[in-house]
Motif scaffolding. Structure first.
Motif, mmCIF file in Angstrom:
data_model
loop_
_atom_site.group_PDB
_atom_site.id
_atom_site.type_symbol
_atom_site.label_atom_id
_atom_site.label_comp_id
_atom_site.label_asym_id
_atom_site.label_seq_id
_atom_site.Cartn_x
_atom_site.Cartn_y
_atom_site.Cartn_z
ATOM 1 N N ARG A 1 1.696 -5.437 1.524
ATOM 2 C CA ARG A 1 2.683 -6.519 1.541
ATOM 3 C C ARG A 1 3.679 -6.331 0.396
ATOM 4 N N ASP A 2 4.784 -7.027 0.483
ATOM 5 C CA ASP A 2 5.817 -7.021 -0.546
ATOM 6 C C ASP A 2 5.389 -7.972 -1.658
ATOM 7 N N SER A 3 5.396 -7.499 -2.892
ATOM 8 C CA SER A 3 4.944 -8.340 -4.004
ATOM 9 C C SER A 3 5.888 -9.517 -4.258
ATOM 10 N N LYS A 4 7.128 -9.441 -3.785
ATOM 11 C CA LYS A 4 8.070 -10.547 -3.957
ATOM 12 C C LYS A 4 7.901 -11.622 -2.887
ATOM 13 N N ASP A 5 7.192 -11.310 -1.816
ATOM 14 C CA ASP A 5 7.032 -12.252 -0.702
ATOM 15 C C ASP A 5 5.567 -12.261 -0.280
ATOM 16 N N ARG A 6 4.723 -12.759 -1.139
ATOM 17 C CA ARG A 6 3.274 -12.703 -0.904
ATOM 18 C C ARG A 6 2.821 -13.484 0.321
ATOM 19 N N GLY A 7 3.610 -14.418 0.769
ATOM 20 C CA GLY A 7 3.272 -15.166 1.976
ATOM 21 C C GLY A 7 3.925 -14.597 3.220
ATOM 22 N N GLY A 8 4.649 -13.509 3.053
ATOM 23 C CA GLY A 8 5.392 -12.914 4.156
ATOM 24 C C GLY A 8 4.547 -11.985 5.007
ATOM 25 N N PRO A 9 5.204 -11.151 5.774
ATOM 26 C CA PRO A 9 4.499 -10.264 6.695
ATOM 27 C C PRO A 9 3.644 -9.223 5.974
ATOM 28 N N VAL A 10 2.611 -8.782 6.663
ATOM 29 C CA VAL A 10 1.682 -7.768 6.147
ATOM 30 C C VAL A 10 1.582 -6.650 7.171
ATOM 31 N N LEU A 11 1.652 -5.422 6.694
ATOM 32 C CA LEU A 11 1.404 -4.263 7.552
ATOM 33 C C LEU A 11 -0.053 -3.860 7.372
ATOM 34 N N ALA A 12 -0.713 -3.472 8.442
ATOM 35 C CA ALA A 12 -2.108 -3.044 8.362
ATOM 36 C C ALA A 12 -2.246 -1.649 8.957
ATOM 37 N N PHE A 13 -2.990 -0.811 8.255
ATOM 38 C CA PHE A 13 -3.206 0.564 8.674
ATOM 39 C C PHE A 13 -4.691 0.851 8.738
ATOM 40 N N GLY A 14 -5.086 1.677 9.692
ATOM 41 C CA GLY A 14 -6.455 2.171 9.706
ATOM 42 C C GLY A 14 -6.653 3.091 8.508
ATOM 43 N N ARG A 15 -7.884 3.212 8.060
ATOM 44 C CA ARG A 15 -8.144 4.042 6.883
ATOM 45 C C ARG A 15 -7.702 5.505 7.062
ATOM 46 N N PRO A 16 -7.932 6.129 8.215
ATOM 47 C CA PRO A 16 -7.467 7.518 8.369
ATOM 48 C C PRO A 16 -5.939 7.636 8.222
ATOM 49 N N ALA A 17 -5.197 6.691 8.784
ATOM 50 C CA ALA A 17 -3.736 6.720 8.662
ATOM 51 C C ALA A 17 -3.316 6.507 7.215
ATOM 52 N N TRP A 18 -3.984 5.612 6.503
ATOM 53 C CA TRP A 18 -3.655 5.352 5.101
ATOM 54 C C TRP A 18 -3.935 6.590 4.240
ATOM 55 N N HIS A 19 -5.058 7.229 4.475
ATOM 56 C CA HIS A 19 -5.387 8.430 3.705
ATOM 57 C C HIS A 19 -4.403 9.561 3.994
ATOM 58 N N ALA A 20 -3.949 9.671 5.228
ATOM 59 C CA ALA A 20 -2.945 10.683 5.567
ATOM 60 C C ALA A 20 -1.627 10.374 4.859
ATOM 61 N N PHE A 21 -1.268 9.104 4.789
ATOM 62 C CA PHE A 21 -0.063 8.684 4.078
ATOM 63 C C PHE A 21 -0.154 9.059 2.603
ATOM 64 N N LEU A 22 -1.284 8.750 1.968
ATOM 65 C CA LEU A 22 -1.461 9.064 0.556
ATOM 66 C C LEU A 22 -1.442 10.566 0.319
ATOM 67 N N ALA A 23 -2.040 11.327 1.220
ATOM 68 C CA ALA A 23 -2.033 12.785 1.092
ATOM 69 C C ALA A 23 -0.605 13.319 1.170
ATOM 70 N N GLY A 24 0.195 12.720 2.022
ATOM 71 C CA GLY A 24 1.597 13.117 2.126
ATOM 72 C C GLY A 24 2.364 12.793 0.850
ATOM 73 N N LEU A 25 2.074 11.659 0.235
ATOM 74 C CA LEU A 25 2.725 11.301 -1.016
ATOM 75 C C LEU A 25 2.356 12.251 -2.151
ATOM 76 N N ALA A 26 1.184 12.786 -2.116
ATOM 77 C CA ALA A 26 0.735 13.675 -3.194
ATOM 78 C C ALA A 26 1.643 14.886 -3.314
#
Length: 66
Positions: A36-61
């Motif tokens: 979520r956006d830290s400026k809008d804590r009550g706003g929308p939230v994106l949710a990812f499965g753990r495999p997708a999140w780990h792939a995202f982090l690996a790409g950032l590395a």
């Protein structure tokens, strides 16, 4: 798809956050990773499965932040 239960989510920001309010927060919830956006804590939230999140982090590395 079922709704994500965030009532007990423990949100955190990156340790590389500079505290200027332009951050995202992440939390583990129901076997997924919520973002979520830290400026809008009550706003929308994106949710990812753990495999997708780990792939995202690996790409950032491989990305340089100049």
């Amino acid at each position: 798809m079922t709704a994500l239960d965030l009532t007990r989510a423990q949100w955190r920001t990156s340790t590389r956050s500079v505290g200027n309010g332009n951050c995202v927060e992440v939390a583990a919830a129901d076997g997924r990773v919520a973002v979520r956006d830290s400026k809008d804590r009550g706003g929308p939230v994106l949710a990812f499965g753990r495999p997708a999140w780990h792939a995202f982090l690996a790409g950032l590395a491989g990305v340089r932040a100049d």
